[in-house]
Design a protein around this motif. Sequence first.
Motif, PDB file in Angstrom:
ATOM      1  N   UNK A 108      38.376  35.699  49.873  1.00 21.83           N
ATOM      2  CA  UNK A 108      37.317  34.986  49.158  1.00 21.83           C
ATOM      3  C   UNK A 108      37.604  35.054  47.657  1.00 21.83           C
ATOM      4  N   UNK A 109      37.443  33.914  46.981  1.00 22.80           N
ATOM      5  CA  UNK A 109      37.777  33.791  45.573  1.00 22.80           C
ATOM      6  C   UNK A 109      36.627  33.143  44.802  1.00 22.80           C
ATOM      7  N   UNK A 110      36.610  33.424  43.511  1.00 19.45           N
ATOM      8  CA  UNK A 110      35.790  32.629  42.615  1.00 19.45           C
ATOM      9  C   UNK A 110      36.482  31.278  42.406  1.00 19.45           C
ATOM     10  N   UNK A 111      35.722  30.252  42.049  1.00 17.05           N
ATOM     11  CA  UNK A 111      36.305  28.960  41.704  1.00 17.05           C
ATOM     12  C   UNK A 111      36.711  29.028  40.243  1.00 17.05           C
ATOM     13  N   UNK A 112      38.020  29.285  40.024  1.00 18.52           N
ATOM     14  CA  UNK A 112      38.514  29.483  38.667  1.00 18.52           C
ATOM     15  C   UNK A 112      40.027  29.393  38.674  1.00 18.52           C
ATOM     16  N   UNK A 113      40.616  29.137  37.518  1.00 19.13           N
ATOM     17  CA  UNK A 113      42.059  29.216  37.370  1.00 19.13           C
ATOM     18  C   UNK A 113      42.481  30.683  37.484  1.00 19.13           C
ATOM     19  N   UNK A 114      43.673  30.905  38.108  1.00 22.04           N
ATOM     20  CA  UNK A 114      44.141  32.270  38.351  1.00 22.04           C
ATOM     21  C   UNK A 114      42.982  33.102  38.885  1.00 22.04           C
ATOM     22  N   UNK A 115      42.438  32.623  39.999  1.00 22.86           N
ATOM     23  CA  UNK A 115      41.168  33.114  40.524  1.00 22.86           C
ATOM     24  C   UNK A 115      41.204  34.599  40.859  1.00 22.86           C
ATOM     25  N   UNK A 116      40.075  35.244  40.593  1.00 23.63           N
ATOM     26  CA  UNK A 116      39.906  36.643  40.956  1.00 23.63           C
ATOM     27  C   UNK A 116      39.344  36.756  42.365  1.00 23.63           C
ATOM     28  N   UNK A 117      39.745  37.822  43.067  1.00 23.42           N
ATOM     29  CA  UNK A 117      39.238  38.105  44.401  1.00 23.42           C
ATOM     30  C   UNK A 117      37.788  38.569  44.316  1.00 23.42           C
ATOM     31  N   UNK A 118      37.010  38.200  45.335  1.00 19.17           N
ATOM     32  CA  UNK A 118      35.592  38.539  45.381  1.00 19.17           C
ATOM     33  C   UNK A 118      35.301  39.257  46.689  1.00 19.17           C
ATOM     34  N   UNK A 119      34.551  40.346  46.605  1.00 21.91           N
ATOM     35  CA  UNK A 119      34.117  41.088  47.788  1.00 21.91           C
ATOM     36  C   UNK A 119      32.649  40.825  48.070  1.00 21.91           C
TER      37      UNK A 119
END
Length: 829
Positions: free
Chosen positions: A454-465
């Motif tokens: 699961x990711x944020x909607x962003x460039x070079x996206x960060x992982x989301x828990x």
Amino acid sequence: MKSLFKVSYLAAVVSSCCVASLPVLANQDGATKESDIEQIVVTGRAGAGFLRKSETSYAISTLSDEDLVTDNPLSVADVLKTVPGFWVESSGGEAGNNIRARGIPRDGYSSVSLQENGLAIQHDGGLGYLNADQSFRLDETIERVEVVRGGPSPIFASNAPGGMVNFITRKAYDYDSAVMKFELGDYNHYRFDGYYSKALENDMFVSIGGFYRQNDGVRDPGFTSNQGGQIRISAGKRFENGEIFVDYKHLNDKVAFLLPIPLSYDANGDITDAPGFDANYGTMMGPEVAHNVYRNLGDGYDFDLTDGTHTELNQFTVKADFTLDNGWQLANNFRYRQSDTLRNGLFPTGGITSAQQRIDDLSAQYGSVLPQNTHVELAFTNHPNDTFDVQNNQGNGQVLNGNLLSVFVPLDEVINDLRFSKQFTIGAQQHDVSFGAYVATYDYEFVRYMATAMFEVAEQARLVDAVVVNDAGEQVSSITENGILRYGSLYNNVDAGADIYAFYAADEWQITPKLRLDLGGRYEVSELSGTVEGTEVVDLEASDTFADDNFITGNGEFKHIDREYKEFAWTAGINYQLSDELGYFARYTDSFRAPNASDFNGNPDRDDLKVEPITMFEAGVKYAADDFSVYATPFYTHFENMRFTDYIFDTTTNSYRDQTAYGDTKTYGVELESFWQASELLDVALTGTWQSAEYETFNFTNQQGEAVDFGGNQLIRVPELSYRGTVGINLLDGRFRTELVAEYYGDRYGDVANTVNLPSYHVFNLSARYDINDEFVAYFNVQNINNEIGLTEGNPRGGQFIGETNESNYFLARPILGRTISASLRYSF
């Protein structure tokens, strides 16, 4: 670009095996240059004699080395944008792109044979996750490119109903030559190309060439995206009655695989950037998923996204061409290739939702097993000091799923093509006949692992828990682990191969001085064999989260594949040559596309695979004068009873499900390529395609058990109208040339239902060349000057039969690359 039209009709056409030295009659500024000698091979014939382009009974496009250097294509797909009748998707990066020819509904290179010196780079360019363009890179060892559009291609090559693209390498028997090119680009791009050829005594030569480059990629992931190169060593020996040519190529290169990105709509309903995401330069790939070890049986799976599509290839080729004592010409082409290809990618799967909606969905899904007095929150996996803003993270407040997919695909392959050709006369009529035998054998492996995150909607996206928090705000557990929703969400283990045998014959029958009848046939047998491992779902019991509870892995049971397919293809063409400048042709071709080993990936029991019949009719008018040429080719193709499979990723279960449909397709259209030398200062070139491509029938049963027929809908991702116009200006007595290119692509659809619209778009490119002196030339190139957001595909993993719909203002699609600027200095003698 200029020589694409001017040189092509002046060049003589010979067999794709036999080689002859003929003068090239035009240089870059159009002036006659007697010292120019070029070895000319035009693909699509097996005859012993010569034909000019204006005398052939099929459509040909050619590009010279100057065309290639001036246009500076980023990929093989970019090279083919100049070819009418081809719909080219080059938005995937430097490799792994899609080509569709004349409406034939197959992606990748499964309907077009990509060749090098007249022999396929890969017998089947449509093997799963092994597009033929992954095994080829353009560099200064390539002298020119020749493309046959449709025509007799399926007679002289396997898996070529749509055409053949032949990259021809340099040879220099009579003189020493060298080329060095240094190139810089505005995306941290550095590249060096080199080539050196030494003419030896006794009509021999040796050469060495290749390239090395690295860059961040136009879509910068925060690490080096494309890096590597290749080296080619060649040698040739001419005899009184023929030639032997030996070539070795080693490729070790990695390129990023670019996939759909989040996009949005503006107030007018036009496509625009999603907040926090640049549609021209952004990618979800980033440092957080660059290199990680994911849970697996044993020690885990080492996933390295910086590898991208990493190909290590060794290719060895031997070509022998001889004229025998009885006048027959013998040509034998042999190629062995061994390659290991690793394809690691971040595949956004869809399901863009607001963060709050995702919390609500996970709470409903897991609420019954969560501790009492707790609730679900979202948190950054690797940034504990940053709070996830549910309402407006990155300015959009959205999250989505993405598959971290890794596929390892080794391929060992041997190809040999032997043919005999001869011209002879019966009465007053001349025959140019050929007989050939083609053999290929390959061993193909396919091992696939996938984890869903699961990711944020962003460039070079960060992982989301998704974490579980009590009323005191303390984290007590987690649904995900390190951003992973499900480890092992896909698995395949396949070891398969094929033995192919084909026999073909052709006759160019010159009935009168103006009228010629061309006939050809090919009989092919394909024997497929191998094993496919079954799968099972296990609980790894290695984590307190839900991420490893439903892990798909092999069950140790292997099922055998054993299939045989036989088919015959034939073609008949007629050419009427009114004069050296003007001719007409018509051709009918009945061909086929046979299943391959990768069609059984994950399903060894399937019994629905059949040879798919393809019919094509084309006609044309060809006119070529000193300052003007035009080639117009109406065509019709029909694809019968094709099997379509739609793989849809379910973002609730984090697994794939599939749908199957059968249908016929038909396409009719017109291809145009023309060139006008208005004056010494100005020339204009135009290529274009208008086509009506539709599903004649398209039947399947949807998930609700209802019968659906999309017959009459437009073929997926194929525009009705596309064109490319080039205006060239020559100054300073030809020492300076600049070209302005305008490209247009009409409306398309991202799904068979024609509900996902891919709007029309324009792209403008600019190139310039300045001859500093006889040895040094400077080049300048700008691609996508207007920074157009042109969509080439929607989100295939969201559904290609009926595309993904989203009630929000966000969606996934794959646009072309943003504006790039490059400059190079080329030295040659």
